[in-house]
Write a protein that holds these residues in place. Structure first.
Motif, mmCIF file in Angstrom:
data_model
loop_
_atom_site.group_PDB
_atom_site.id
_atom_site.type_symbol
_atom_site.label_atom_id
_atom_site.label_comp_id
_atom_site.label_asym_id
_atom_site.label_seq_id
_atom_site.Cartn_x
_atom_site.Cartn_y
_atom_site.Cartn_z
ATOM 1 N N ASN A 102 0.843 -1.202 0.000
ATOM 2 C CA ASN A 102 0.000 0.000 0.000
ATOM 3 C C ASN A 102 0.874 1.247 0.000
ATOM 4 O O ASN A 102 0.882 2.024 0.945
ATOM 5 N N SER A 128 -6.021 -5.440 -3.286
ATOM 6 C CA SER A 128 -7.010 -5.414 -2.209
ATOM 7 C C SER A 128 -7.647 -6.767 -2.000
ATOM 8 O O SER A 128 -7.807 -7.543 -2.943
ATOM 9 N N GLY A 129 -8.031 -7.007 -0.764
ATOM 10 C CA GLY A 129 -8.764 -8.228 -0.453
ATOM 11 C C GLY A 129 -8.253 -8.899 0.801
ATOM 12 O O GLY A 129 -8.721 -9.976 1.166
ATOM 13 N N GLY A 130 -7.288 -8.252 1.438
ATOM 14 C CA GLY A 130 -6.760 -8.811 2.676
ATOM 15 C C GLY A 130 -6.073 -10.143 2.433
ATOM 16 O O GLY A 130 -5.737 -10.490 1.297
ATOM 17 N N LYS A 182 -5.911 2.627 -5.691
ATOM 18 C CA LYS A 182 -6.015 1.810 -4.474
ATOM 19 C C LYS A 182 -6.248 2.704 -3.257
ATOM 20 O O LYS A 182 -7.014 2.363 -2.351
ATOM 21 N N ASN A 186 -9.414 2.593 -0.684
ATOM 22 C CA ASN A 186 -9.365 2.532 0.776
ATOM 23 C C ASN A 186 -10.176 3.659 1.410
ATOM 24 O O ASN A 186 -10.816 3.457 2.441
ATOM 25 N N GLU A 189 -13.550 2.556 1.302
ATOM 26 C CA GLU A 189 -13.662 1.500 2.326
ATOM 27 C C GLU A 189 -13.933 2.133 3.708
ATOM 28 O O GLU A 189 -14.810 1.681 4.456
ATOM 29 N N TYR A 190 -13.197 3.206 4.021
ATOM 30 C CA TYR A 190 -13.401 3.897 5.301
ATOM 31 C C TYR A 190 -14.842 4.421 5.391
ATOM 32 O O TYR A 190 -15.490 4.294 6.429
ATOM 33 N N LYS A 260 -4.095 2.747 9.248
ATOM 34 C CA LYS A 260 -2.708 2.691 8.802
ATOM 35 C C LYS A 260 -2.364 3.849 7.889
ATOM 36 O O LYS A 260 -1.241 3.958 7.435
ATOM 37 N N ARG A 287 -12.789 8.188 13.126
ATOM 38 C CA ARG A 287 -11.764 7.316 13.724
ATOM 39 C C ARG A 287 -10.875 8.135 14.643
ATOM 40 O O ARG A 287 -10.537 7.699 15.744
HETATM 41 C C1 6PG Z 1 -7.572 -3.895 1.297
HETATM 42 C C2 6PG Z 1 -7.433 -3.046 2.543
HETATM 43 C C3 6PG Z 1 -6.062 -3.074 3.087
HETATM 44 C C4 6PG Z 1 -5.803 -2.126 4.252
HETATM 45 C C5 6PG Z 1 -6.588 -2.400 5.454
HETATM 46 C C6 6PG Z 1 -6.144 -1.594 6.666
HETATM 47 O O1 6PG Z 1 -7.999 -3.312 0.317
HETATM 48 O O2 6PG Z 1 -7.288 -5.083 1.324
HETATM 49 O O3 6PG Z 1 -7.739 -1.721 2.214
HETATM 50 O O4 6PG Z 1 -5.208 -2.713 2.039
HETATM 51 O O5 6PG Z 1 -4.484 -2.260 4.596
HETATM 52 O O6 6PG Z 1 -7.927 -2.261 5.249
HETATM 53 O O7 6PG Z 1 -6.523 -0.271 6.609
HETATM 54 P P1 6PG Z 1 -6.569 0.615 7.918
HETATM 55 O O8 6PG Z 1 -5.635 0.018 8.923
HETATM 56 O O9 6PG Z 1 -6.124 1.964 7.515
HETATM 57 O O10 6PG Z 1 -7.974 0.554 8.399
#
Ligand code: 6PG
Length: 480
Positions: A102, A128-130, A182, A186, A189-190, A260, A287
């Motif tokens: 990232n 992405s996808g953990g 990306k 994110n 995603e937030y 992060k 947050r």
């Molecule tokens: C993804 C996520 C991943 C990210 C975590 C942590 O797409 O797989 O975005 O890349 O590292 O979600 O994000 P935070 O610690 O900032 O919540």
């Protein structure tokens, strides 16, 4: 040299990506990690992968067929620069270095500049996808040169998630475009997570549902237009009972959200681009607020509403919250796509927004049914001015806006914070307003700083002589 692809950095994401690569027909995967224990563990635990393991960077490079392709999966930051340098020194023109971490896209732009000078390709790829995505199929957002994508594309396509029959990978654009997209992913995603959290808070603290009941509500929502990975896992989290106390797990988790940094980057860059990503910004701020423990403790005595809000029709309230969530989510995505477009203009990338919505349909954290609708919207109208204005979304908001308004009012009356719901609604009302109070702001600016204004009826730039006879003069645009 026997391997067609290599992975450097074998923490969970790197190991899983390497295993994913190895599981695909035709791939032989070289692996290397700075501390060799990790490499040894990986090959011992996964003999089926047939990894070509090296404990030395020279051996790793020697094990790669030309053009050499290596994916770096180390934690973003300084470590990345060190590995890039090691590889650049050993690679030859035409070889490809991929950074799958990232990374901040401006770092990627800088790194690409440096590496390119040696003839080696450098590709910043958002993944992405953990952990599970890395293993079973992530959504991949590579930048870099089109030339490098000719080699890399088929490899990445083979490991990416598949949505509607298409692999979730596309060449996003040159240099830092992949990491930029990306980053926006994110940010969205937030916002998505915060909106879900606000919905939960309202269902719990206004309507009085238990976490287990809310889990069922989310599971139900997941069968409709809100169907998404994040709604699905929310139901799982809410269902979880703490083994130590027997309480719902959500009640024993400390309510301070970490991060992060990618959400913060999204907002910082959106500020620079002048794109209002208010939903994402509120999610980031929510947050930070949660983590200010001392301030929160000092503020517990602040008064809340005097009257309690009672919900007469709980089913109707649940539906209102669902629709408020849906409408706010549309706003968050619309704002995210605006940021992509502005970023593309500023950094000279040609980014196909429709293609981005397609690769987010599977594998990534924000994967959702909804992305099919976004893909449809861009297919029908490429270069769409704002996602919100696509007919499908206009109709969706028309059907949900009354609910949305009721929810925001109720949240305010009940004293429940709903920053993402309410800021998204304000954004929506701001965008659709025929006249904005920005006219008054211009008047104020002109008053104290002679910053000038334009008129609705005549061309030109004007200033009122506020400290004189208050007549209007035509002037040249102010530079301050
Ligand atoms: C993804 C996520 C991943 C990210 C975590 C942590 O797409 O797989 O975005 O890349 O590292 O979600 O994000 P935070 O610690 O900032 O919540």
């Amino acid at each position: 040299a026997v391997a067609n692809i290599g992975v450097i950095g074998l923490a969970v994401m790197g190991s899983n990506l390497a295993r994913n690569l190895a599981s695909r027909e035709g791939n032989t995967v070289a692996v290397y990690n700075r501390s060799p224990e990790r490499t040894r563990t990986l090959i011992a635990e996964h003999p089926e992968a047939g990894f070509v393991a090296s404990e030395d960077i020279d051996d790793f490079v020697a094990s790669l067929q030309k053009p050499r392709t290596a994916i770096i999966m180390v934690q973003a930051g300084r470590g990345t620069d060190a590995v890039i340098e090691q590889l650049t020194e050993r690679f030859e023109p035409g070889d490809i270095i991929v950074d799958g971490g990232n990374a901040l896209f401006t770092d990627t732009i800088r790194r690409e500049q440096t590496v390119k000078a040696t003839g080696v390709h450098f590709v910043g790829a958002g993944i992405s996808g953990g952990e599970e995505g890395a293993l079973k199929g992530p959504s991949i957002m590579p930048g870099g040169s089109a030339e490098s994508y000719a080699t890399l594309g088929p490899i990445l396509s083979s490991i990416a998630a598949v949505a509607e029959g298409e692999p979730c990978v596309t060449h996003v654009g040159t240099d830092g475009a992949g990491h930029f997209v990306k980053m926006i992913h994110n940010g969205i995603e937030y916002a998505d997570m915060q909106l879900i959290a606000e919905a939960y808070d309202l269902l719990r603290n206004v309507a009085g549902f238990t976490p287990a009941e809310i889990a069922e509500i989310f599971a139900e929502w997941n069968r409709g237009e809100l169907e998404s990975y994040l709604i699905e896992i929310t139901a799982e989290v809410l269902r979880q009972v703490d083994a130590r106390t027997g309480a719902p797990l959500v009640d024993v988790i400390l309510d301070e959200a970490g991060s992060k940094g990618t959400g913060v980057w999204t907002v910082q860059n959106a500020l620079d681009l002048g794109v209002p990503v208010s939903g994402i910004a509120e999610a980031v701020f929510a947050r930070s607020l949660s983590s200010h423990r001392a301030q929160r403790e000092a503020a517990t005595a602040l008064p809340g509403p005097s009257a309690t809000v009672s919900i007469e029709d709980r089913d109707a309230f649940v539906e209102d919250v669902r629709l408020a969530l849906y409408a706010s989510k549309i706003v968050a995505y619309s704002q995210g796509f605006d940021a992509i477009r502005e970023g593309a203009t500023k950094y000279g990338w040609s980014i196909d927004e429709g293609a981005i919505s397609k690769i987010w349909r599977g594998g990534c954290i924000i994967r959702a049914q909804f992305l099919n609708r976004i893909a449809d919207a861009y297919a029908e109208q490429p270069g769409l001015e704002a996602l919100l204005t696509a007919p499908y979304f206009t109709e969706a908001i028309a059907a949900s806006q009354e609910s949305w308004r009721r929810v925001v009012v109720l949240a305010a009356q009940a004293g429940i914070p709903a920053p993402a719901f309410s800021s998204s609604l304000s954004y929506y009302d701001g965008l659709r307003a025929e006249r904005l109070p920005a006219a008054l702001v211009q008047g104020q600016r002109d008053f104290f700083g002679a910053h000038t204004y334009k008129r609705v009826d005549v061309d030109g730039v004007f200033h009122t002589l506020w400290s004189g006879d208050r007549s209007e003069i035509e002037t040249t645009p102010s530079s301050h």
